[in-house]
Design a protein around this motif. Structure first.
Motif, PDB file in Angstrom:
ATOM      1  N   LEU A 180      36.302  40.800  29.414  1.00 50.33           N
ATOM      2  CA  LEU A 180      36.880  39.892  28.416  1.00 50.33           C
ATOM      3  C   LEU A 180      38.405  39.871  28.443  1.00 50.33           C
ATOM      4  O   LEU A 180      39.025  38.937  27.932  1.00 50.33           O
ATOM      5  N   ALA A 181      39.020  40.896  29.024  1.00 51.24           N
ATOM      6  CA  ALA A 181      40.482  40.999  29.009  1.00 51.24           C
ATOM      7  C   ALA A 181      41.153  39.969  29.918  1.00 51.24           C
ATOM      8  O   ALA A 181      42.299  39.570  29.671  1.00 51.24           O
ATOM      9  N   GLY A 182      40.446  39.521  30.949  1.00 56.46           N
ATOM     10  CA  GLY A 182      41.044  38.578  31.887  1.00 56.46           C
ATOM     11  C   GLY A 182      41.365  37.236  31.239  1.00 56.46           C
ATOM     12  O   GLY A 182      40.589  36.697  30.466  1.00 56.46           O
ATOM     13  N   GLY A 183      42.559  36.708  31.539  1.00 55.53           N
ATOM     14  CA  GLY A 183      42.945  35.394  31.037  1.00 55.53           C
ATOM     15  C   GLY A 183      43.342  35.357  29.570  1.00 55.53           C
ATOM     16  O   GLY A 183      43.509  34.285  29.002  1.00 55.53           O
ATOM     17  N   VAL A 240      30.045  49.255  46.117  1.00 55.75           N
ATOM     18  CA  VAL A 240      29.400  48.493  45.037  1.00 55.75           C
ATOM     19  C   VAL A 240      30.450  47.972  44.056  1.00 55.75           C
ATOM     20  O   VAL A 240      30.420  46.799  43.658  1.00 55.75           O
ATOM     21  N   LEU A 241      31.392  48.838  43.664  1.00 56.93           N
ATOM     22  CA  LEU A 241      32.432  48.410  42.726  1.00 56.93           C
ATOM     23  C   LEU A 241      33.324  47.336  43.330  1.00 56.93           C
ATOM     24  O   LEU A 241      33.704  46.382  42.645  1.00 56.93           O
ATOM     25  N   THR A 242      33.652  47.471  44.608  1.00 58.94           N
ATOM     26  CA  THR A 242      34.476  46.450  45.263  1.00 58.94           C
ATOM     27  C   THR A 242      33.753  45.117  45.268  1.00 58.94           C
ATOM     28  O   THR A 242      34.331  44.077  44.944  1.00 58.94           O
ATOM     29  N   LEU A 243      32.475  45.131  45.630  1.00 62.48           N
ATOM     30  CA  LEU A 243      31.701  43.894  45.642  1.00 62.48           C
ATOM     31  C   LEU A 243      31.628  43.265  44.254  1.00 62.48           C
ATOM     32  O   LEU A 243      31.915  42.078  44.082  1.00 62.48           O
ATOM     33  N   LEU A 244      31.272  44.067  43.267  1.00 66.86           N
ATOM     34  CA  LEU A 244      31.065  43.510  41.927  1.00 66.86           C
ATOM     35  C   LEU A 244      32.364  43.167  41.215  1.00 66.86           C
ATOM     36  O   LEU A 244      32.510  42.065  40.687  1.00 66.86           O
ATOM     37  N   VAL A 245      33.296  44.105  41.165  1.00 69.65           N
ATOM     38  CA  VAL A 245      34.507  43.901  40.366  1.00 69.65           C
ATOM     39  C   VAL A 245      35.514  43.012  41.078  1.00 69.65           C
ATOM     40  O   VAL A 245      36.055  42.081  40.483  1.00 69.65           O
ATOM     41  N   VAL A 246      35.769  43.279  42.342  1.00 63.41           N
ATOM     42  CA  VAL A 246      36.770  42.490  43.069  1.00 63.41           C
ATOM     43  C   VAL A 246      36.153  41.190  43.589  1.00 63.41           C
ATOM     44  O   VAL A 246      36.720  40.111  43.433  1.00 63.41           O
ATOM     45  N   GLY A 247      34.969  41.308  44.186  1.00 63.20           N
ATOM     46  CA  GLY A 247      34.341  40.138  44.796  1.00 63.20           C
ATOM     47  C   GLY A 247      33.810  39.116  43.806  1.00 63.20           C
ATOM     48  O   GLY A 247      33.954  37.921  44.011  1.00 63.20           O
ATOM     49  N   TRP A 248      33.195  39.576  42.741  1.00 64.99           N
ATOM     50  CA  TRP A 248      32.564  38.658  41.794  1.00 64.99           C
ATOM     51  C   TRP A 248      33.375  38.459  40.523  1.00 64.99           C
ATOM     52  O   TRP A 248      33.030  37.600  39.714  1.00 64.99           O
ATOM     53  N   GLY A 249      34.358  39.279  40.275  1.00 66.37           N
ATOM     54  CA  GLY A 249      35.200  39.114  39.094  1.00 66.37           C
ATOM     55  C   GLY A 249      34.445  39.369  37.797  1.00 66.37           C
ATOM     56  O   GLY A 249      33.689  40.332  37.675  1.00 66.37           O
ATOM     57  N   VAL A 250      34.639  38.473  36.833  1.00 66.67           N
ATOM     58  CA  VAL A 250      34.026  38.643  35.503  1.00 66.67           C
ATOM     59  C   VAL A 250      32.505  38.752  35.582  1.00 66.67           C
ATOM     60  O   VAL A 250      31.925  39.664  34.981  1.00 66.67           O
TER      61      VAL A 250
END
Length: 134
Positions: A20-23, A85-95
């Motif tokens: 929720l913090a993004g944007g 997994v974190l790179t794929l989910l957090v960086v790759g998929w974003g929110v």
């Protein structure tokens, strides 16, 4: 089991707060990130307490070393796979990835109780062998 369930739910909440913090405006983002960080720390503390309690509580007294070695293997595997997994989910998929990650943490937290109950029923606890009458 309560601590493990609480840990999964609170870390899941932390993921939602981070998403929720993004944007958002700077101050709102800082507030959401701070709340997320606090939730994450609380969840990690509960998870640590639950993990040790469960791993020691289910181990027969004469086999604590074997059970702790297996527990440590699981931790090592998480350290191997978590970065990808974190790179794929957090960086790759974003929110959406953060929300998926939060749902995974919450789901695992909710699954701990039935798994521990099953293990207690089928294997007994450190104080009581499997199948012992209560």
């Amino acid at each position: 089991m309560r601590a493990a369930r609480r840990a999964g739910l609170v870390i899941g909440l932390a993921c939602v707060l981070f998403a929720l913090a993004g944007g958002r405006s700077t101050w709102l983002a800082v507030g959401l990130l701070a709340l997320g960080a606090l939730a994450h720390v609380a969840g990690e503390l509960w998870q640590s307490a639950a993990g040790w309690s469960i791993s020691f509580g289910l181990a027969p007294a004469e086999r604590h070393g074997e059970y702790q070695a297996t527990y440590s293997t699981g931790l090592s595997l998480s350290r191997i796979f978590a970065p990808a997994v974190l790179t794929l989910l957090v960086v790759g998929w974003g929110v959406p990835g953060r929300l998926v990650l939060g749902a995974l943490f919450a789901s695992v937290g909710l699954l701990i109780s039935p798994v521990v109950r099953w293990a207690t029923r089928t294997r007994g606890t450190a104080d009581e062998p499997a199948g012992a009458e209560v």
